[in-house]
Write a protein that holds these residues in place. Structure first.
Motif, PDB file in Angstrom:
ATOM      1  N   ALA A 162       0.837  -1.204   0.000  1.00  0.00           N
ATOM      2  CA  ALA A 162       0.000   0.000   0.000  1.00  0.00           C
ATOM      3  C   ALA A 162       0.866   1.246   0.000  1.00  0.00           C
ATOM      4  O   ALA A 162       1.955   1.271   0.559  1.00  0.00           O
ATOM      5  CB  ALA A 162      -0.928   0.020   1.209  1.00  0.00           C
ATOM      6  N   THR A 163       0.333   2.273  -0.623  1.00  0.00           N
ATOM      7  CA  THR A 163       0.971   3.584  -0.658  1.00  0.00           C
ATOM      8  C   THR A 163       0.596   4.386   0.579  1.00  0.00           C
ATOM      9  O   THR A 163      -0.581   4.481   0.927  1.00  0.00           O
ATOM     10  CB  THR A 163       0.509   4.343  -1.914  1.00  0.00           C
ATOM     11  N   VAL A 164       1.591   4.939   1.239  1.00  0.00           N
ATOM     12  CA  VAL A 164       1.354   5.928   2.294  1.00  0.00           C
ATOM     13  C   VAL A 164       2.368   7.046   2.101  1.00  0.00           C
ATOM     14  O   VAL A 164       3.556   6.797   1.911  1.00  0.00           O
ATOM     15  CB  VAL A 164       1.483   5.320   3.703  1.00  0.00           C
ATOM     16  N   SER A 165       1.895   8.277   2.173  1.00  0.00           N
ATOM     17  CA  SER A 165       2.741   9.435   1.927  1.00  0.00           C
ATOM     18  C   SER A 165       3.635   9.744   3.121  1.00  0.00           C
ATOM     19  O   SER A 165       3.179   9.793   4.271  1.00  0.00           O
ATOM     20  CB  SER A 165       1.875  10.658   1.622  1.00  0.00           C
ATOM     21  N   ALA A 166       4.911   9.962   2.831  1.00  0.00           N
ATOM     22  CA  ALA A 166       5.864  10.381   3.872  1.00  0.00           C
ATOM     23  C   ALA A 166       5.743  11.863   4.186  1.00  0.00           C
ATOM     24  O   ALA A 166       6.423  12.355   5.083  1.00  0.00           O
ATOM     25  CB  ALA A 166       7.291  10.071   3.417  1.00  0.00           C
ATOM     26  N   THR A 167       4.882  12.566   3.459  1.00  0.00           N
ATOM     27  CA  THR A 167       4.737  14.004   3.668  1.00  0.00           C
ATOM     28  C   THR A 167       3.698  14.331   4.729  1.00  0.00           C
ATOM     29  O   THR A 167       3.850  15.305   5.469  1.00  0.00           O
ATOM     30  CB  THR A 167       4.374  14.695   2.345  1.00  0.00           C
ATOM     31  N   TYR A 168       2.652  13.510   4.845  1.00  0.00           N
ATOM     32  CA  TYR A 168       1.516  13.907   5.670  1.00  0.00           C
ATOM     33  C   TYR A 168       1.207  12.990   6.841  1.00  0.00           C
ATOM     34  O   TYR A 168       0.266  13.255   7.588  1.00  0.00           O
ATOM     35  CB  TYR A 168       0.270  14.053   4.787  1.00  0.00           C
ATOM     36  N   ARG A 182      13.047  15.409   3.000  1.00  0.00           N
ATOM     37  CA  ARG A 182      12.318  14.928   4.177  1.00  0.00           C
ATOM     38  C   ARG A 182      12.142  13.420   4.135  1.00  0.00           C
ATOM     39  O   ARG A 182      12.231  12.741   5.171  1.00  0.00           O
ATOM     40  CB  ARG A 182      10.938  15.602   4.260  1.00  0.00           C
ATOM     41  N   ALA A 183      11.887  12.884   2.944  1.00  0.00           N
ATOM     42  CA  ALA A 183      11.636  11.446   2.830  1.00  0.00           C
ATOM     43  C   ALA A 183      12.863  10.625   3.216  1.00  0.00           C
ATOM     44  O   ALA A 183      12.740   9.560   3.836  1.00  0.00           O
ATOM     45  CB  ALA A 183      11.190  11.104   1.409  1.00  0.00           C
ATOM     46  N   HIS A 184      14.064  11.067   2.840  1.00  0.00           N
ATOM     47  CA  HIS A 184      15.286  10.358   3.237  1.00  0.00           C
ATOM     48  C   HIS A 184      15.360  10.246   4.764  1.00  0.00           C
ATOM     49  O   HIS A 184      15.670   9.176   5.308  1.00  0.00           O
ATOM     50  CB  HIS A 184      16.523  11.093   2.710  1.00  0.00           C
ATOM     51  N   GLU A 185      15.094  11.356   5.443  1.00  0.00           N
ATOM     52  CA  GLU A 185      15.155  11.358   6.901  1.00  0.00           C
ATOM     53  C   GLU A 185      14.029  10.518   7.489  1.00  0.00           C
ATOM     54  O   GLU A 185      14.217   9.793   8.478  1.00  0.00           O
ATOM     55  CB  GLU A 185      15.081  12.804   7.404  1.00  0.00           C
ATOM     56  N   ALA A 217      16.402   7.914  19.301  1.00  0.00           N
ATOM     57  CA  ALA A 217      16.626   9.312  19.685  1.00  0.00           C
ATOM     58  C   ALA A 217      17.106  10.033  18.430  1.00  0.00           C
ATOM     59  O   ALA A 217      18.258   9.917  18.023  1.00  0.00           O
ATOM     60  CB  ALA A 217      17.662   9.408  20.790  1.00  0.00           C
ATOM     61  N   HIS A 218      16.184  10.741  17.779  1.00  0.00           N
ATOM     62  CA  HIS A 218      16.501  11.383  16.499  1.00  0.00           C
ATOM     63  C   HIS A 218      16.189  12.873  16.580  1.00  0.00           C
ATOM     64  O   HIS A 218      15.071  13.269  16.920  1.00  0.00           O
ATOM     65  CB  HIS A 218      15.688  10.746  15.372  1.00  0.00           C
ATOM     66  N   GLU A 219      17.169  13.670  16.251  1.00  0.00           N
ATOM     67  CA  GLU A 219      16.961  15.117  16.101  1.00  0.00           C
ATOM     68  C   GLU A 219      17.605  15.513  14.783  1.00  0.00           C
ATOM     69  O   GLU A 219      18.829  15.597  14.676  1.00  0.00           O
ATOM     70  CB  GLU A 219      17.578  15.869  17.276  1.00  0.00           C
ATOM     71  N   GLY A 220      16.783  15.731  13.770  1.00  0.00           N
ATOM     72  CA  GLY A 220      17.285  16.012  12.435  1.00  0.00           C
ATOM     73  C   GLY A 220      16.791  17.337  11.905  1.00  0.00           C
ATOM     74  O   GLY A 220      16.193  18.147  12.630  1.00  0.00           O
ATOM     75  N   GLU A 221      17.001  17.537  10.618  1.00  0.00           N
ATOM     76  CA  GLU A 221      16.612  18.802   9.992  1.00  0.00           C
ATOM     77  C   GLU A 221      15.100  18.946   9.911  1.00  0.00           C
ATOM     78  O   GLU A 221      14.551  20.051  10.028  1.00  0.00           O
ATOM     79  CB  GLU A 221      17.222  18.883   8.586  1.00  0.00           C
ATOM     80  N   HIS A 222      14.404  17.809   9.711  1.00  0.00           N
ATOM     81  CA  HIS A 222      12.957  17.874   9.474  1.00  0.00           C
ATOM     82  C   HIS A 222      12.131  17.236  10.586  1.00  0.00           C
ATOM     83  O   HIS A 222      10.945  17.540  10.718  1.00  0.00           O
ATOM     84  CB  HIS A 222      12.617  17.184   8.152  1.00  0.00           C
ATOM     85  N   PHE A 223      12.729  16.336  11.364  1.00  0.00           N
ATOM     86  CA  PHE A 223      11.975  15.596  12.371  1.00  0.00           C
ATOM     87  C   PHE A 223      12.773  15.478  13.664  1.00  0.00           C
ATOM     88  O   PHE A 223      14.005  15.369  13.639  1.00  0.00           O
ATOM     89  CB  PHE A 223      11.663  14.165  11.885  1.00  0.00           C
ATOM     90  N   THR A 224      12.043  15.478  14.775  1.00  0.00           N
ATOM     91  CA  THR A 224      12.602  15.141  16.074  1.00  0.00           C
ATOM     92  C   THR A 224      11.725  14.061  16.682  1.00  0.00           C
ATOM     93  O   THR A 224      10.487  14.190  16.700  1.00  0.00           O
ATOM     94  CB  THR A 224      12.636  16.373  16.998  1.00  0.00           C
ATOM     95  N   LEU A 225      12.361  12.994  17.167  1.00  0.00           N
ATOM     96  CA  LEU A 225      11.583  11.895  17.730  1.00  0.00           C
ATOM     97  C   LEU A 225      12.412  11.197  18.802  1.00  0.00           C
ATOM     98  O   LEU A 225      13.584  10.870  18.589  1.00  0.00           O
ATOM     99  CB  LEU A 225      11.202  10.891  16.634  1.00  0.00           C
ATOM    100  N   HIS A 226      11.807  10.993  19.962  1.00  0.00           N
ATOM    101  CA  HIS A 226      12.418  10.214  21.037  1.00  0.00           C
ATOM    102  C   HIS A 226      11.369   9.205  21.494  1.00  0.00           C
ATOM    103  O   HIS A 226      10.328   9.580  22.031  1.00  0.00           O
ATOM    104  CB  HIS A 226      12.835  11.117  22.199  1.00  0.00           C
ATOM    105  N   GLY A 227      11.643   7.937  21.280  1.00  0.00           N
ATOM    106  CA  GLY A 227      10.667   6.937  21.692  1.00  0.00           C
ATOM    107  C   GLY A 227      10.953   5.588  21.075  1.00  0.00           C
ATOM    108  O   GLY A 227      11.987   5.371  20.458  1.00  0.00           O
TER     109      GLY A 227
END
Length: 463
Positions: A106-112, A163-166, A202-212
């Motif tokens: 299935a297709t799911v968008s990495a943008t939204y 953004r998609a690469h990250e 633990a990710h802090e990048g240019e487009h996303f931050t996520l800890h979990g």
């Protein structure tokens, strides 16, 4: 062991996907007298189509998707069927329970969709299907989708792919939250899992931050199969780094061979071998027991195309470029602005029109069957000849089959073309594996912790 790699010395075999799209890929499919216009909204019909594909031993079924309602003007939208009436992940979860082998992509968008949501949904689908899921990563190319999420217009093409690469990096990290044997379920020791085998992100990048971390155990396939459909330069860069299957629109075997060789050549820079990525061009087949019967099927649908929708289809793929200033029988203009939408499809349409000297009407008639994918009209033997030529001359690892109408076009291909491919030894007669990775001959990704543990330290290596 897959049909594509079924033992030493075995003949290479092609991979086939069955691409479900509304009630058929042709722009006028819903108007065909034998088609039920509302079938794509009913799970019973989708189960029937999936059973046809699984009985024919397709590698996978595939749902595209977008995340918004096109238009306005609504009077024009009303002339077309709704292509994506149901959420594809919910649909595939339901279909997984009435199937045993066929892959579910299935297709799911990495943008939204936030990365955490996507990682959990696909890990869950892989669990409930027994390892048959695949994620087709798109970045979304329409302003109407952006407006569904409160944005005035879509992000720029290069920005979406950056953004998609990250995004993929984060999702893979979440899929690796748990090692394969993390859950020990030791009642006596009161230890549900081994905490040493939990790896939070633990990710802090240019487009996303996520800890979990993900609650869902590691997927049966390690990761769901990663699929990508962009053929632009940015799309190919993303595919070379991350994809395991690429769907692409190619019109000639020469163009397909150039794309195939070029994309496979990019893999080495990412430490990947050519067999780690399967390239499946789209094909829309009109199958008849005679050439005349096949041509009549094709012409019947072509005769149902509304010119308003034909021009609208071109405009959509050109990034909502306004074609109203041109007569429908004018030459297709070659000076249209390049937009931030489907760049590879824009280039394909322009090249088709230039190469063949097409008018706007002739171009939309040429692409109405499959939106720029290869359309072939003929007998089972003639179609198998062409597929074999592409497959054996370095243009494809297989094909994504875009049935013009559903279920009839899929049934025609399954009943008539697949037996001819099987007779030639080009396609499996039985599944030899249970997971989508096994069907495709793709390795199961080892957990990074297991990979690190298998690498000796410098001290140990010197000793």
């Amino acid at each position: 062991m897959s049909a594509g790699t079924s033992g030493a010395g075995a003949r290479r075999q092609m991979h086939l996907g069955a691409f479900f799209f509304g009630v058929g890929h042709h722009l006028a499919a819903w108007r065909h007298p034998d088609v039920d216009p509302g079938a794509a909204s009913r799970i019973e019909a989708l189960r029937e189509w999936t059973r046809i594909a699984e009985a024919a031993k397709f590698d996978a079924i595939f749902f595209a998707d977008n995340v918004g309602l096109p238009g306005p003007p609504d009077a024009v939208v009303a002339k077309n069927a709704l292509w994506y009436p149901l959420d594809p992940l919910v649909t595939l979860a339901a279909l997984s329970q009435s199937t045993t082998h066929i892959g579910l992509v299935a297709t799911v968008s990495a943008t939204y969709l936030p990365p955490y949501h996507l990682a959990r949904k696909y890990a869950s689908l892989d669990q409930v299907s027994g390892g048959r899921s695949g994620w087709n990563l798109v970045t979304s190319g329409s302003d109407f989708e952006a407006r569904s999420f409160g944005l005035p217009q879509q992000f720029a093409h290069a920005h979406r792919y950056a953004r998609a690469h990250e995004y993929v990096k984060i999702v893979k990290g979440l899929w690796d939250t748990w090692e394969d044997d993390a859950f020990v379920h030791d009642k006596a020791a009161n230890r549900f899992f081994d905490p040493a085998k939990l790896h939070r992100v633990a990710h802090e990048g240019e487009h996303f931050t996520l800890h979990g971390g993900l609650q869902t155990p590691r997927a049966p396939q390690g990761y769901p199969v990663l699929v990508q459909a962009g053929s632009s330069g940015d799309g190919q860069d993303l595919a070379a780094a991350t994809a395991e299957v690429v769907f692409t629109a190619q019109q000639t075997p020469e163009d397909a061979r150039a794309f195939y060789a070029g994309l496979k050549a990019r893999l080495a820079a990412h430490g990947r071998g050519p067999d780690s990525l399967k390239i499946l061009p789209g094909i829309s087949p009109f199958v008849g027991r005679s050439q005349q019967e096949a041509q009549e099927k094709f012409e019947q649908l072509q005769g149902l195309i509304d010119p308003v929708l034909g021009v609208g289809l071109l405009s959509t793929f050109l990034g909502n470029v306004d074609l109203s200033g041109y007569a429908v029988d004018d030459p297709f203009p070659q000076d249209l602005p390049v937009t931030e939408g489907w760049k590879s499809r824009q280039a394909l349409f322009s090249e088709m029109a230039r190469r063949d000297g097409l008018s706007i009407r002739q171009l939309y008639e040429k692409v109405a069957g499959a939106r720029g994918h290869w359309t072939v009209v003929g007998t089972p033997e003639a179609i198998a000849d062409q597929l074999e030529h592409w497959f054996s001359t370095g243009a494809a690892d297989g094909f994504n089959v875009l049935a013009p109408t559903l279920p009839h076009g899929l049934s025609d291909f399954a009943r008539l073309v697949i037996p001819e491919l099987q007779r030639r030894g080009l396609f499996r007669t039985e599944y030899t594996g249970r997971t989508l990775r096994e069907h495709l001959g793709l390795a199961r990704p080892a957990h990074p912790a297991a990979v690190a543990a298998s690498i000796p330290s410098h001290r140990h290596a010197e000793a």
